[in-house]
Design a protein around this motif. Structure first.
Motif, PDB file in Angstrom:
ATOM      1  N   LYS A 220      12.001 104.430 -48.462  1.00 43.59           N
ATOM      2  CA  LYS A 220      11.989 103.681 -49.721  1.00 43.59           C
ATOM      3  C   LYS A 220      13.045 102.572 -49.699  1.00 43.59           C
ATOM      4  O   LYS A 220      14.014 102.626 -48.931  1.00 43.59           O
ATOM      5  CB  LYS A 220      12.249 104.616 -50.902  1.00 43.59           C
ATOM      6  N   CYS A 221      12.846 101.592 -50.580  1.00 42.99           N
ATOM      7  CA  CYS A 221      13.784 100.467 -50.678  1.00 42.99           C
ATOM      8  C   CYS A 221      14.111 100.181 -52.134  1.00 42.99           C
ATOM      9  O   CYS A 221      13.234 100.244 -52.999  1.00 42.99           O
ATOM     10  CB  CYS A 221      13.185  99.209 -50.060  1.00 42.99           C
ATOM     11  N   THR A 222      15.366  99.843 -52.383  1.00 42.00           N
ATOM     12  CA  THR A 222      15.805  99.418 -53.711  1.00 42.00           C
ATOM     13  C   THR A 222      16.673  98.177 -53.565  1.00 42.00           C
ATOM     14  O   THR A 222      17.631  98.183 -52.782  1.00 42.00           O
ATOM     15  CB  THR A 222      16.630 100.521 -54.414  1.00 42.00           C
ATOM     16  N   VAL A 223      16.346  97.122 -54.301  1.00 40.15           N
ATOM     17  CA  VAL A 223      17.212  95.941 -54.344  1.00 40.15           C
ATOM     18  C   VAL A 223      17.867  95.892 -55.718  1.00 40.15           C
ATOM     19  O   VAL A 223      17.218  96.112 -56.735  1.00 40.15           O
ATOM     20  CB  VAL A 223      16.441  94.641 -54.041  1.00 40.15           C
ATOM     21  N   VAL A 224      19.173  95.653 -55.729  1.00 39.50           N
ATOM     22  CA  VAL A 224      19.967  95.656 -56.960  1.00 39.50           C
ATOM     23  C   VAL A 224      20.418  94.234 -57.253  1.00 39.50           C
ATOM     24  O   VAL A 224      21.041  93.584 -56.398  1.00 39.50           O
ATOM     25  CB  VAL A 224      21.191  96.583 -56.830  1.00 39.50           C
ATOM     26  N   CYS A 225      20.113  93.758 -58.459  1.00 39.26           N
ATOM     27  CA  CYS A 225      20.474  92.390 -58.850  1.00 39.26           C
ATOM     28  C   CYS A 225      21.317  92.444 -60.121  1.00 39.26           C
ATOM     29  O   CYS A 225      20.785  92.327 -61.238  1.00 39.26           O
ATOM     30  CB  CYS A 225      19.222  91.554 -59.077  1.00 39.26           C
TER      31      CYS A 225
END
Length: 309
Positions: A220-225
């Motif tokens: 899985k992937c999570t990008v945090v902005c």
């Protein structure tokens, strides 16, 4: 297009549209449900490597993962800060390994990655968090500052991913967290190198997510902005009408990042309503964007920048 391909397209189209509608409906419903009550996976016993773990967001992510029972591998160029983080998380009874690392140094990353595999085991959660801010307008930037910003904020992601992602794919298990920024959605005055570095890692993240989808991988992937976090990195900047968008705390970011991993959330804007600003960035004409930025004094904010010393 051949007749066979055309028929296959016509037959398959309704199923695609139904699936798309269900995804949209699920996404809308999920956006109104607090993340804290979503169904969560367990990370107990996982090995989580965090770059920039010696302070700020990285430290808070480590604390929150430790609360969930994950073992921790802490990387930071600041050895003293890294040891402080290790002391804070050991009280949760998890295993902790600390390494001093300049993540912009490719060979250092590869060498330490092998040590981690030998000493701690296979990394199953990778949090690319380390970052720096030069705080200079473009004409005042030196070549060295540009190279350092891109080295830490961007190229380091390539090196850590190349070191740890193959094992995740091989084992069909893992999670990659990319800490980008609100300015990873578009540039702002006084942050040309920082914005470029954060836009780059968001693009890298989105490409890898799609490649994993192509492989039918369970990684899985999570990008945090996040909007500006009061870790000290942006000390001194002058934001007009700050009551509209107050700085957020590293404690808040750390908690939400770990919640996003536990719920397999792919994109995390912090605070959530900052998505409105992202929508405006991508939809309004440039002259309207500039007018709003003038009202908020956004492109002048970095003139008083001091930063973290």
């Amino acid at each position: 297009m051949s007749l066979v391909n055309m028929l296959a397209f016509i037959i398959g189209l309704p199923f695609v549209l139904i699936k798309l509608a269900l995804y949209i409906l699920f996404g809308i419903i999920r956006s109104f449900v607090p993340m804290s009550i979503w169904r969560k996976k367990s990370v107990e016993g996982d090995i989580c490597l965090i770059t920039g773990a010696g302070s700020g967001i990285g430290r808070q992510i480590a604390i929150n993962f430790a609360e969930q029972g994950a073992d921790l591998v802490l990387w930071d160029v600041d050895s003293a800060g890294n040891k402080e983080t290790a002391q804070l998380v050991r009280k949760f009874g998890v295993n902790v390994w600390t390494y001093t690392c300049d993540v912009s140094n490719r060979q250092k990353v590869y060498t330490l990655a092998q040590r981690v595999k030998d000493e701690a085991g296979t990394v199953t959660i990778l949090v690319n968090n380390a970052g720096i801010v030069s705080g200079s307008y473009f004409l005042d930037l030196s070549d060295e500052k540009i190279m350092k910003t891109m080295g830490v904020n961007t190229m380091a992601h390539f090196w850590t991913l190349r070191a740890f992602l193959p094992d995740m794919i091989k084992n069909n298990q893992g999670h990659v967290v990319t800490v980008s920024s609100l300015v990873g959605e578009g540039g702002i005055g006084g942050m040309s190198d920082y914005s470029a570095s954060k836009c780059a890692v968001k693009g890298l993240h989105e490409s890898i997510l799609r490649e994993l989808h192509m492989y039918k991988s369970n990684v899985k992937c999570t990008v945090v902005c996040p909007y500006t976090v009061n870790t000290g990195m942006f000390n001194g900047i002058s934001v007009k009408y700050q009551f509209l968008l107050p700085f957020i705390t590293p404690e808040y970011v750390g908690e939400k990042v770990v919640q996003a991993v536990l719920t397999d959330t792919d994109t995390l804007y912090l605070p959530p309503y900052i998505f409105i600003a992202v929508f405006l960035m991508h939809s309004l004409p440039t002259n309207v964007q500039l007018a709003i930025e003038n009202l908020l004094n956004a492109n002048e904010a970095m003139k008083s920048f001091v930063g973290k010393r």
